[in-house]
Design an enzyme around this catalytic site. Structure first.
Site, PDB file in Angstrom:
ATOM      1  CE  LYS A  87      -4.335   1.079   2.171  1.00  0.00           C
ATOM      2  NZ  LYS A  87      -5.136   0.887   3.668  1.00  0.00           N
TER       3      LYS A  87
HETATM    4  O1  G3P Z   1      -9.379   2.003   4.119  1.00  0.00           O
HETATM    5  C1  G3P Z   1      -9.302   3.389   4.619  1.00  0.00           C
HETATM    6  C2  G3P Z   1      -9.703   3.327   5.912  1.00  0.00           C
HETATM    7  O2  G3P Z   1      -8.723   2.737   6.749  1.00  0.00           O
HETATM    8  C3  G3P Z   1     -10.043   4.838   6.208  1.00  0.00           C
HETATM    9  O3  G3P Z   1     -11.253   4.697   7.021  1.00  0.00           O
HETATM   10  O4  G3P Z   1     -12.959   5.169   8.524  1.00  0.00           O
HETATM   11  O5  G3P Z   1     -10.659   5.926   9.041  1.00  0.00           O
HETATM   12  O6  G3P Z   1     -11.847   6.983   7.032  1.00  0.00           O
HETATM   13  P1  G3P Z   1     -11.780   5.765   7.816  1.00  0.00           P
END
Ligand code: G3P
Length: 217
Positions: A87
């Protein structure tokens, strides 16, 4: 549509895997820290633990932000397990690193994507997956799902093989809307997958079937 779970929590990963519909896992440094996984060696071991639970792709994020550092870390991550996808953040050095990994047969997930232009660059560099963060766009009053639709259109126009991985998915409606738009993958919390199960008429119907069965037996 592939279902990935967005967590570093082994119990939740096992639960999703046991359901039989899991295609992979995404992690990031924040999710690792949330589980108390710190230190390079522990983090690398945790990636292998995740790979041993699931059958599909497991995204492991580089920490370096310079080209050489990303390449060094990415090659180390890719060697951990065949399921690892490296990633890489959507920054200038990241685009160069994705191109390097593509040329060297290492699969990548371009993360922190918030615009169609960024997604176009990721595809040009040959990323295996592109991760638009739809929830974080919604958080700032911008339509995250619209970004998925824009990227779908652009990729289809030119036949780019980069898979759209809708990330920062927060709930079941994100999953359903992504499915309608044609996102190749979604990654979200366990609740966004298990929430798809729920319907009160299912519960009422099942209770009635069991009640009627008992009456006749
Ligand atoms: O896959 C991306 C993710 O980890 C971000 O999610 O909920 O932290 O915006 P969030």
């Amino acid at each position: 549509m592939k279902f990935f779970i967005d967590t570093a929590n082994l119990e939740q990963i096992r639960e999703a895997q046991d359901l039989g519909v899991l295609d992979g896992v995404t992690t990031n440094p924040s999710l690792m820290a949330k589980e108390g996984i710190t230190g390079r060696d522990n983090i690398l071991k945790h990636y292998v633990d995740i790979c041993n639970i699931v059958d599909g792709d497991v995204s492991a994020e580089v920490i370096a932000t310079d080209f050489e550092g990303m390449v060094r870390e990415g090659e180390q991550l890719a060697e951990l397990h065949e399921q690892i996808v490296v990633k890489v953040p959507m920054i200038k050095e990241g685009v160069k690193a994705i191109k390097y990994f593509t040329d060297n047969g290492i699969r990548t997930n371009c993360t922190l994507v918030f615009s169609a232009g960024q997604a176009l660059l990721a595809a040009k560099a040959g990323a295996t997956y592109v991760s638009p963060f739809i929830g974080r766009l919604d958080d700032i009053s911008t339509d995250g799902l619209n970004l998925i639709a824009e990227i779908r259109l652009i990729y289809d126009n030119y036949g780019f093989e980069t898979q759209i991985l809708a990330a920062s998915v927060r709930h079941t409606m994100h999953v359903l809307e992504c499915a309608k738009i044609g996102s190749d993958v979604m990654t979200g919390p366990l609740s966004s997958i298990e929430g798809l199960l729920k319907h009160p008429l299912t519960d009422i119907g099942l209770a009635k079937f069991l009640e009627d069965y008992k009456k006749g037996n």
